[in-house]
Enzyme design. Structure first.
Site, mmCIF file in Angstrom:
data_model
loop_
_atom_site.group_PDB
_atom_site.id
_atom_site.type_symbol
_atom_site.label_atom_id
_atom_site.label_comp_id
_atom_site.label_asym_id
_atom_site.label_seq_id
_atom_site.Cartn_x
_atom_site.Cartn_y
_atom_site.Cartn_z
ATOM 1 N N LYS A 60 -13.981 -1.643 10.910
ATOM 2 C CA LYS A 60 -13.153 -2.034 12.064
ATOM 3 C C LYS A 60 -13.692 -1.359 13.319
ATOM 4 O O LYS A 60 -12.973 -0.655 14.055
ATOM 5 C CB LYS A 60 -11.696 -1.679 11.836
ATOM 6 C CG LYS A 60 -11.105 -2.430 10.634
ATOM 7 C CD LYS A 60 -9.652 -2.189 10.453
ATOM 8 C CE LYS A 60 -9.169 -2.798 9.157
ATOM 9 N NZ LYS A 60 -9.674 -2.079 7.952
ATOM 10 N N SER A 115 -2.629 -7.265 8.614
ATOM 11 C CA SER A 115 -1.704 -7.792 7.606
ATOM 12 C C SER A 115 -0.442 -6.966 7.408
ATOM 13 O O SER A 115 0.508 -7.448 6.803
ATOM 14 C CB SER A 115 -2.447 -7.886 6.266
ATOM 15 O OG SER A 115 -2.980 -6.618 5.909
HETATM 16 O O1 NUP Z 1 -5.464 -6.677 8.439
HETATM 17 C C1 NUP Z 1 -6.070 -6.084 7.559
HETATM 18 N N1 NUP Z 1 -5.426 -5.746 6.429
HETATM 19 C C2 NUP Z 1 -6.041 -5.083 5.387
HETATM 20 O O2 NUP Z 1 -5.390 -4.803 4.369
HETATM 21 C C3 NUP Z 1 -7.441 -5.784 7.676
HETATM 22 C C4 NUP Z 1 -8.081 -5.125 6.635
HETATM 23 N N2 NUP Z 1 -9.385 -4.878 6.741
HETATM 24 N N3 NUP Z 1 -7.374 -4.761 5.509
HETATM 25 C C5 NUP Z 1 -8.084 -4.042 4.423
HETATM 26 O O3 NUP Z 1 -8.095 -4.869 3.260
HETATM 27 C C6 NUP Z 1 -7.431 -2.738 4.000
HETATM 28 O O4 NUP Z 1 -7.928 -1.657 4.767
HETATM 29 C C7 NUP Z 1 -7.839 -2.640 2.534
HETATM 30 O O5 NUP Z 1 -9.161 -2.132 2.457
HETATM 31 C C8 NUP Z 1 -7.872 -4.092 2.093
HETATM 32 C C9 NUP Z 1 -6.614 -4.573 1.393
HETATM 33 O O6 NUP Z 1 -6.394 -3.828 0.243
HETATM 34 P P1 NUP Z 1 -5.149 -4.069 -0.734
HETATM 35 O O7 NUP Z 1 -3.914 -4.105 0.102
HETATM 36 O O8 NUP Z 1 -5.387 -5.387 -1.442
HETATM 37 O O9 NUP Z 1 -5.190 -2.902 -1.660
#
Ligand code: NUP
Length: 211
Positions: A60, A115
């Site tokens: 990010k 998210s």
């Molecule tokens: O908006 C975002 N939400 C999110 O969960 C952007 C992200 N990059 N992530 C990443 O996706 C978060 O940091 C984690 O590495 C992964 C989701 O993991 P999980 O919730 O399925 O364990």
């Protein structure tokens, strides 16, 4: 085909490699973020290279253009194939990530809306839409959009057209994989797979979205 991307947020090198190996037949890419890289260093990319799957650095990236350039150069030199960057820092900074990615024949994805519940505080009210427009104008390869809010993915799709949409937030964060898989190019799954008793079997179960 909707891709399945494993988010490998474990903290131990051996565990990361063994989970990645077990899941490899059922996934299309591996996303690595700060938790694993801070624990192991960027050399984790070499450890995962044998699996011959695209490696996405979820850093990010959100700094001034010159610092973004330095970060992205380090990412691609370490062997990553793609980077995730923030767009709110502005077009010049985001474009730098895209340019470095493309110079290395890699990809750059821009976060449009996150998210988690708190993401609505700043990303709603037109910001996510503007970030999606920025992703298009800066020639990013795609966007990150929330699996927890499918209606927002549909809205952002109107802006990015055929650009890739990768979506985290299924399983542990409450998003429904079947709903989301129909809307996006790739679903990102972390805890639901790597915390399972048998991560390979769980990845196989999730991999039905690839058909
Ligand atoms: O908006 C975002 N939400 C999110 O969960 C952007 C992200 N990059 N992530 C990443 O996706 C978060 O940091 C984690 O590495 C992964 C989701 O993991 P999980 O919730 O399925 O364990």
């Amino acid at each position: 085909m909707t891709e399945l991307i494993l988010s490998l947020d474990v903290l131990d090198r051996k565990q990361a490699v063994s989970i990645a190996e077990a899941c490899a037949p059922f996934i299309d890419a591996i996303k690595v973020g700060y938790p694993l890289v801070l624990a192991t260093g960027l050399t984790i990319a070499s450890d995962l290279a044998d699996l011959a799957l695209p490696l996405i650095a979820d850093f990010k990236v959100a700094d001034i253009p010159n610092t973004n350039r330095l970060i992205c150069e380090a990412v691609f030199s370490a062997g990553f194939d793609a980077v995730i960057a923030h767009g709110f820092v502005g077009a010049d900074a985001a474009r730098t990530c895209v340019e470095v990615a493309h110079k290395h024949s890699g990809a750059a994805y821009i976060v449009t809306e996150m998210s988690h519940p708190g993401a609505t505080e700043f990303f709603h009210g037109g910001v996510a839409e503007r970030l999606a427009e920025l992703a298009v104008s800066s020639r990013a390869d795609g966007i990150i959009a929330p699996a927890t809010r499918p209606e927002r993915i549909t809205r952002l799709r109107e802006i990015v057209g055929s650009k890739a949409i990768y979506s985290p937030g299924v399983g542990a964060q409450g998003g429904d994989i079947d709903t989301v898989a129909r809307l996006v190019d790739g679903v990102i799954v972390g805890r639901s797979i790597y915390e399972a008793e048998d991560p390979g079997a769980e990845a196989e179960r999730f991999s039905r979205i690839r058909r």
